[in-house]
Structures are given as C-alpha cells and as structure tokens.
Motif scaffolding. Sequence first.
Motif, short mmCIF file in Angstrom:
data_model
loop_
_atom_site.label_atom_id
_atom_site.label_comp_id
_atom_site.label_asym_id
_atom_site.label_seq_id
_atom_site.Cartn_x
_atom_site.Cartn_y
_atom_site.Cartn_z
N ARG A 1 29.13 41.36 4.24
CA ARG A 1 29.96 42.57 4.27
C ARG A 1 28.75 42.20 3.12
NH1 ARG A 1 30.63 44.30 7.78
NH2 ARG A 1 31.50 45.31 9.50
N PHE A 2 28.32 41.39 2.12
CA PHE A 2 27.86 40.74 1.09
C PHE A 2 26.81 41.17 1.49
CE2 PHE A 2 31.10 39.31 -1.48
CZ PHE A 2 31.10 39.91 -3.18
N ASP A 3 26.25 40.74 2.81
CA ASP A 3 24.75 40.46 3.62
C ASP A 3 24.17 42.55 3.66
OD1 ASP A 3 22.75 39.39 4.46
OD2 ASP A 3 23.24 39.84 6.20
N CYS A 4 25.73 42.73 4.23
CA CYS A 4 26.14 44.52 4.61
C CYS A 4 24.95 45.01 3.40
CB CYS A 4 27.05 45.24 5.07
SG CYS A 4 27.25 44.84 6.38
N LEU A 5 25.31 44.57 1.65
CA LEU A 5 25.38 45.27 0.54
C LEU A 5 24.02 44.91 0.15
CD1 LEU A 5 27.94 45.16 -1.47
CD2 LEU A 5 27.11 46.74 -1.44
N ASP A 6 23.41 43.75 0.47
CA ASP A 6 22.26 43.21 -0.02
C ASP A 6 21.08 44.42 1.18
OD1 ASP A 6 19.88 41.49 -0.83
OD2 ASP A 6 19.92 40.83 1.13
N GLU B 1 38.45 33.77 9.32
CA GLU B 1 37.38 35.21 9.85
C GLU B 1 37.11 35.98 9.12
OE1 GLU B 1 37.54 36.79 13.87
OE2 GLU B 1 37.70 34.92 14.71
N CYS B 2 38.19 36.37 8.20
CA CYS B 2 38.38 37.13 7.00
C CYS B 2 37.37 37.03 5.75
CB CYS B 2 40.08 37.41 6.14
SG CYS B 2 41.31 37.99 7.57
N ALA B 3 37.26 35.70 5.58
CA ALA B 3 36.01 35.41 4.88
C ALA B 3 35.17 35.60 5.03
CB ALA B 3 36.75 33.80 4.22
N MET B 4 34.87 35.09 6.76
CA MET B 4 33.37 35.45 7.15
C MET B 4 33.39 36.91 6.93
SD MET B 4 32.40 35.26 11.43
CE MET B 4 32.92 33.34 11.26
N LEU B 5 34.70 37.48 7.15
CA LEU B 5 33.99 39.47 7.25
C LEU B 5 33.56 39.69 5.67
CD1 LEU B 5 34.23 42.01 8.53
CD2 LEU B 5 36.31 42.25 7.27
N VAL C 1 34.97 48.35 0.09
CA VAL C 1 35.92 48.82 1.02
C VAL C 1 36.66 47.65 2.03
CG1 VAL C 1 37.53 50.47 1.83
CG2 VAL C 1 35.91 51.08 -0.20
N GLU C 2 35.59 47.50 2.62
CA GLU C 2 35.89 46.31 3.96
C GLU C 2 36.51 45.35 3.34
OE1 GLU C 2 33.26 47.14 7.40
OE2 GLU C 2 33.16 49.03 7.18
N MET C 3 35.47 45.28 2.15
CA MET C 3 35.07 43.71 1.56
C MET C 3 36.66 43.11 1.74
SD MET C 3 32.06 42.94 -0.35
CE MET C 3 30.24 43.43 -0.12
N ALA C 4 36.75 44.44 0.32
CA ALA C 4 38.62 44.28 -0.13
C ALA C 4 39.64 44.60 1.40
CB ALA C 4 39.27 46.01 -0.80
#
Length: 210
Positions: A91-96, A83-87, A117-120
């Motif tokens: 967040r990449f999608d949020c950037l886009d 699920e962390c990978a899902m997150l 930061v949330e990706m990290a």
Amino acid sequence: MFISMLLRKKQFPQVPIWKMVLVTVWLLITGVAGTMVLAYIEMGTFGGTSFYGAVFLVPLLITPAMLLKIKYKDILNLCAPAECAMLIVMRFDCLDKGCCFGRYLPTLEFQFPSQIVEMAAGAIVMAVLILMHIKNRQTHLYPWYMVLYGFLRFLMQGFRYGGTNPWVLGLSQGHFWSLISMAIGVIWIVAAKQLGKDKRENKPCETDCN
C-alpha cells in the motif's frame, strides 16, 4: 516480513533464525508470484499485481519450505502476520504510484484515503493474529487471516475508486475475492477444529481408562 517473524521468536523456539530467513525469502517469492498470477487472471495480461493472489496461493506454494523440517501449521502461522506486513508495504507502493486510491465522497467533501486505511487494516489484522497465537499456540492463524482480511477488505472495497464495478456475479473483483477468502477461511477453521477433536478422542489414554 522477517522482522514480524523475528519479533515472535519466543513463540517458535523450534525454528532457528536462519530458517526464518529462508521462509521469508520463499514467502516473498511465492507472494509476489501469487499476486502476479491473480492479476493475470483478472486482467488477461501480465504486469499487474492483485494481493489476493498471495492470500490464496501462498498456502500451496509455501509447501517446499517443509523441507526445512518445520511443521506446515508453524510455517503458515509464521506467514500469516508476515503477509500483513507485505500488504502494508504494497500500500506504500500504491501511494507512490497513485493506484488503489479512494472514492471522492461529495457528502463529506473529501477523498477517502483508501491506501492509508488498508495499511491500518493490515496492521490491525497482524496485531489480532499475533495476540491470538500468544493466547493459544494451537490456533491455525492462516484461515483466521483469510477471514479477518476478507471481512475488512469487503468493507473497504466500496470506498475504492471503481471498487464497486461489477466483475463476476455482479460483484467487483475485491468483493468477490473477499467472499471467497472468508468462505475458505471458515471451512478451514471448522475442519481444523474437527480434526483436532478427532485426534483428542482417538488419543490413547496414558492411564487406565476402565
């Protein structure tokens, strides 16, 4: 998500790779469904996503995966880092799409990179969970995931644009769900430890106990 499971195959020798594939597919379906359900609860309309929906609903919706004859704890121990990978991907999608962006901090004269930061944070929580499981295979990772992510998200929420807008009890959506996540996680951890203690105390002695 599948890669996060596959890289931990040595920790789950009892789970064949083909079962990991099926668990991943089902986790994807239930995770997306959970994010959409919670977004509907928050906004009253379909179309959005709210990550905490996956956090809360996956432990319930993932139960059909037990038909693969995998223990419930093992399924969730596979799912928590995944699920962390899902997150991270979300967040990449949020950037886009330009959503979930950070507040402008006038004192520092820059916009907080909330998505990055949330990706990290997702990567950090994933690493901590995997290390915990390597150290102790009996650990229940999912409640620890709820506590760790809830804590970090609570801190990060204040740096999101509009992240402090009140929703319930004067708390923003992110702050409210973070507290709920941490509370459920703590209760779960305590209950699991007590259950494990009771099982050890009630286990018959293999030798003469007298």
